[in-house]
Design an enzyme around this catalytic site. Structure first.
Site, PDB file in Angstrom:
ATOM      1  N   ASP A 112      10.636 111.115  23.010  1.00 61.41           N
ATOM      2  CA  ASP A 112       9.638 110.753  23.836  1.00 61.41           C
ATOM      3  C   ASP A 112       8.070 110.748  24.301  1.00 61.41           C
ATOM      4  OD1 ASP A 112      10.234 113.370  24.776  1.00 61.41           O
ATOM      5  OD2 ASP A 112      10.286 113.102  26.838  1.00 61.41           O
ATOM      6  N   ASP A 157      14.820 114.003  20.071  1.00 58.72           N
ATOM      7  CA  ASP A 157      14.381 115.295  20.951  1.00 58.72           C
ATOM      8  C   ASP A 157      15.347 115.806  21.763  1.00 58.72           C
ATOM      9  OD1 ASP A 157      12.624 117.260  21.796  1.00 58.72           O
ATOM     10  OD2 ASP A 157      12.452 115.438  23.255  1.00 58.72           O
ATOM     11  N   ASP A 216      14.790 117.211  26.246  1.00 59.19           N
ATOM     12  CA  ASP A 216      14.362 116.621  27.353  1.00 59.19           C
ATOM     13  C   ASP A 216      13.513 115.473  27.234  1.00 59.19           C
ATOM     14  OD1 ASP A 216      15.081 118.896  29.140  1.00 59.19           O
ATOM     15  OD2 ASP A 216      13.869 120.095  27.363  1.00 59.19           O
TER      16      ASP A 216
END
Length: 265
Positions: free
Chosen positions: A209, A13, A15
């Site tokens: 995240d 991922d 961000d």
């Protein structure tokens, strides 16, 4: 599920994993360089369908991270790939920005407001009531309803903004039709990314995240899942879910391999 030492390809991922508010996360640049040095195929993934890979590559470069556009996979690209497989040369009415319109054009789709095969809703900063009304009427007349990603809100300096999922919910309420959502947590996003780089689930790792998108989709796609704590998750967030990632790390810096010290005889 593969063990970390069996991983030959990586999906990560963007961000909260590589960057946070346009600042690189410590260790991110080094990890990307490590993958390049090791010749390991990788893709940087994002559910954001506003931007083209070229836009995102430039944004990452300004943050200090070198990620060529061919190493970026967005929900817009995944959506365009899916639709081109489903109906080559099809037509679509699109609510969205350059990320999704460019991807669909490059996949051979025609943009039209006249009886399109699909209504595609992606991320945009300027949702038009007129366009939403048109989408509702087209879906009512039989166009298939596709959404790039399910995120209900997006961040801004003033606070949360309504995003794709919120607009999709409005259209669903008005039409009674649920969309097919291509982006995370649909494992389709990871499968199309793996197809892009010739990867297989038995030797691919995924770094994210978020438990509710990255990790669950990674598990469902059969990947080695790694949750990093540099985004929105903490131990209490992990405890809310009935599944767990294979590994929980403080940050991507924990994936850096230090070369063994060699002494001369």
């Amino acid at each position: 599920m593969p063990r970390r030492d069996e991983i030959e390809c990586w999906l990560t991922d963007m961000d909260g994993v590589l960057v946070h508010e346009n600042h690189p996360i410590p260790g991110a640049a080094e990890l990307l360089q490590q993958w390049r040095d090791q010749g390991k195929p990788y893709l940087v993934l994002t559910n954001n369908s506003i931007f083209t890979p070229r836009d995102l590559s430039a944004r990452l470069r300004s943050s200090g991270l070198e990620v060529p556009e061919e190493f970026i996979w967005t929900s817009a690209l995944a959506t365009a790939t899916f639709l081109a497989d489903q109906m080559p040369g099809g037509s679509a009415f699109v609510i969205g920005e350059a990320g999704i319109t460019t991807a669909l054009h490059e996949a051979g789709f025609i943009m039209t407001e006249t009886a399109p095969d699909y209504v595609v809703v992606g991320e945009t900063r300027n949702y038009s009531f007129e366009a939403i009304t048109k989408a509702i009427r087209l879906i009512g007349n039989g166009s298939r309803f596709i959404v790039t990603n399910p995120d209900a809100t997006g961040p801004s300096t003033e606070g949360p903004l309504p995003a794709t999922g919120a607009i999709a919910a409005l259209i669903t309420k008005a039409t009674g039709k649920e969309p097919y959502i291509v982006g995370k947590p649909n494992p389709m996003m990871f499968r199309s990314a793996m197809n892009r780089i010739g990867a297989h689930s038995e030797n691919t790792g995924m770094i994210g995240d978020r438990m509710d998108t990255d990790v669950v989709a990674g598990i469902e796609a059969g990947l080695h899942t790694i949750l990093v704590m540099t985004g929105i998750s903490d131990e209490s967030e992990i405890a809310k879910y009935p599944f767990r990632p294979d590994e929980v790390l403080d940050s991507v810096a924990d994936l850096l391999v230090t070369e063994p010290f060699e002494t001369e005889l």
